[in-house]
Structures are given as C-alpha cells and as structure tokens.
Write a protein that holds these residues in place. Structure first.
Motif, PDB file in Angstrom:
ATOM      1  N   LEU A  20       0.844  -1.195   0.000  1.00 40.92           N
ATOM      2  CA  LEU A  20       0.000   0.000   0.000  1.00 40.92           C
ATOM      3  C   LEU A  20       0.885   1.252   0.000  1.00 40.92           C
ATOM      4  CD1 LEU A  20      -2.648  -1.056   2.672  1.00 40.92           C
ATOM      5  CD2 LEU A  20      -2.804  -1.243   0.190  1.00 40.92           C
ATOM      6  N   PHE A  21       0.310   2.373  -0.455  1.00 38.89           N
ATOM      7  CA  PHE A  21       1.046   3.629  -0.552  1.00 38.89           C
ATOM      8  C   PHE A  21       0.277   4.758   0.119  1.00 38.89           C
ATOM      9  CE2 PHE A  21       2.130   0.988  -4.122  1.00 38.89           C
ATOM     10  CZ  PHE A  21       3.519   1.071  -4.174  1.00 38.89           C
ATOM     11  N   LEU A  22       0.997   5.705   0.693  1.00 37.54           N
ATOM     12  CA  LEU A  22       0.417   6.919   1.251  1.00 37.54           C
ATOM     13  C   LEU A  22       0.533   8.028   0.229  1.00 37.54           C
ATOM     14  CD1 LEU A  22       1.693   7.445   4.909  1.00 37.54           C
ATOM     15  CD2 LEU A  22      -0.672   7.417   4.144  1.00 37.54           C
ATOM     16  N   GLU A  23      -0.518   8.813   0.099  1.00 37.86           N
ATOM     17  CA  GLU A  23      -0.481  10.005  -0.739  1.00 37.86           C
ATOM     18  C   GLU A  23      -0.802  11.191   0.162  1.00 37.86           C
ATOM     19  OE1 GLU A  23      -2.108  10.528  -5.050  1.00 37.86           O
ATOM     20  OE2 GLU A  23      -3.753  10.968  -3.661  1.00 37.86           O
ATOM     21  N   GLY A  24      -0.006  12.248   0.081  1.00 34.43           N
ATOM     22  CA  GLY A  24      -0.253  13.433   0.895  1.00 34.43           C
ATOM     23  C   GLY A  24       0.434  13.413   2.249  1.00 34.43           C
ATOM     24  N   ALA A  25       1.291  12.437   2.465  1.00 34.69           N
ATOM     25  CA  ALA A  25       2.027  12.341   3.739  1.00 34.69           C
ATOM     26  C   ALA A  25       3.192  11.370   3.560  1.00 34.69           C
ATOM     27  CB  ALA A  25       1.120  11.850   4.865  1.00 34.69           C
ATOM     28  N   GLY A  26       4.085  11.396   4.526  1.00 34.10           N
ATOM     29  CA  GLY A  26       5.166  10.420   4.605  1.00 34.10           C
ATOM     30  C   GLY A  26       4.924   9.534   5.815  1.00 34.10           C
ATOM     31  N   TRP A  27       5.787   8.549   5.993  1.00 33.12           N
ATOM     32  CA  TRP A  27       5.640   7.624   7.113  1.00 33.12           C
ATOM     33  C   TRP A  27       6.935   7.547   7.890  1.00 33.12           C
ATOM     34  CZ3 TRP A  27       1.718   5.769   9.574  1.00 33.12           C
ATOM     35  CH2 TRP A  27       1.899   4.711  10.476  1.00 33.12           C
ATOM     36  N   ASP A  28       6.854   7.745   9.200  1.00 29.63           N
ATOM     37  CA  ASP A  28       7.996   7.624  10.095  1.00 29.63           C
ATOM     38  C   ASP A  28       8.000   6.204  10.647  1.00 29.63           C
ATOM     39  OD1 ASP A  28       9.732   7.572  12.301  1.00 29.63           O
ATOM     40  OD2 ASP A  28       9.248   9.625  12.884  1.00 29.63           O
ATOM     41  N   LYS A  29       8.907   5.372  10.157  1.00 30.21           N
ATOM     42  CA  LYS A  29       8.955   3.965  10.581  1.00 30.21           C
ATOM     43  C   LYS A  29       9.273   3.822  12.063  1.00 30.21           C
ATOM     44  CE  LYS A  29      10.309   2.037   6.143  1.00 30.21           C
ATOM     45  NZ  LYS A  29      11.322   1.304   5.407  1.00 30.21           N
ATOM     46  N   LYS A  30      10.173   4.660  12.566  1.00 27.65           N
ATOM     47  CA  LYS A  30      10.597   4.546  13.956  1.00 27.65           C
ATOM     48  C   LYS A  30       9.441   4.845  14.917  1.00 27.65           C
ATOM     49  CE  LYS A  30      14.160   6.103  17.133  1.00 27.65           C
ATOM     50  NZ  LYS A  30      15.259   7.023  17.366  1.00 27.65           N
ATOM     51  N   SER A  31       8.701   5.915  14.644  1.00 22.09           N
ATOM     52  CA  SER A  31       7.591   6.305  15.516  1.00 22.09           C
ATOM     53  C   SER A  31       6.252   5.728  15.073  1.00 22.09           C
ATOM     54  CB  SER A  31       7.467   7.835  15.561  1.00 22.09           C
ATOM     55  OG  SER A  31       8.639   8.395  16.086  1.00 22.09           O
ATOM     56  N   ALA A  32       6.221   5.068  13.904  1.00 20.57           N
ATOM     57  CA  ALA A  32       4.997   4.478  13.344  1.00 20.57           C
ATOM     58  C   ALA A  32       3.869   5.498  13.282  1.00 20.57           C
ATOM     59  CB  ALA A  32       4.578   3.236  14.127  1.00 20.57           C
ATOM     60  N   CYS A  33       4.149   6.644  12.619  1.00 23.08           N
ATOM     61  CA  CYS A  33       3.139   7.687  12.506  1.00 23.08           C
ATOM     62  C   CYS A  33       3.324   8.484  11.215  1.00 23.08           C
ATOM     63  CB  CYS A  33       3.181   8.614  13.708  1.00 23.08           C
ATOM     64  SG  CYS A  33       4.667   9.614  13.826  1.00 23.08           S
TER      65      CYS A  33
END
Length: 113
Positions: A20-33
């Motif tokens: 799956l992909f996010l559009e309009g944001a990024g993803w912080d793997k460390k903080s899971a947010c």
C-alpha cells in the motif's frame, strides 16, 4: 504496522496486507506515525499492515487519523465506479487529524489509473 522481516506466519486473526502507498504524507517507521512527505515525494510506501476483523467500528481515538483507502489514485474510480474501500486508523504524529484531512492524505492500493 510490521517490518516484513518479523512476519514468519499468518496472523491468528485477520490478514497481513503489504504494497500500500500513502499520498499526501510520509511515514515515520521509527515512531509508526504520519509525517510531512519529503519534497517532491508524491507517494510513500507503507509497511505491512495487520487488518483484523471487528464487530463494530469504534470512533478513532485522540491522536489518530481515520485515513481513507482507495483502489486508485483517481478517487472517483478509474472506471467511474467508486474507489473508496475502507478507513484505516493511523497515528497522526506531531499534528492533529485535521492537518491530514486538509492535505488530502489517503492510502492507495494502486498507483495506476
């Protein structure tokens, strides 16, 4: 959210979904947010998500963004059919959920139109 290296068997309940992909944001793997997308980043891959069946949808908790998930980037549907699938609760990170609503942040199942 899970790191694929830690998945060794099917979940007891539900299913693992990856790709799956996010559009309009990024993803912080460390903080899971959610975080702001990097400059020039149109979409961001999401880590594997564990979808579990529930009896009834409870309201999203504080600090969570109820992120819509669509089949296609064209949210009206590539063939005129509805593209919306489900809402996925994601941690909103350092901002509130309204920030991501205004950004039009969504999960995409496909990057093809």
């Amino acid at each position: 959210m899970m790191d694929d290296n830690h998945i060794t068997s099917p979940p007891k309940d539900g299913v693992w979904i990856k790709g799956l992909f996010l559009e309009g944001a990024g993803w912080d793997k460390k903080s899971a947010c959610l975080v702001e997308a990097s400059p020039m980043q149109l979409n961001c891959p999401l880590p594997t998500i564990h979808f579990k069946p529930t009896e009834a949808k409870k309201k999203s908790g504080k600090g969570m963004y109820s992120c819509p998930c669509y089949y296609f980037p064209n949210r009206a549907g590539a063939t005129g059919r509805a593209s919306y699938v489900v809402a996925v609760d994601l941690k909103a990170g350092a901002v509130n959920a309204d920030h991501w609503v205004k950004r039009g942040t969504a999960i995409l199942m496909s990057l093809d139109h």
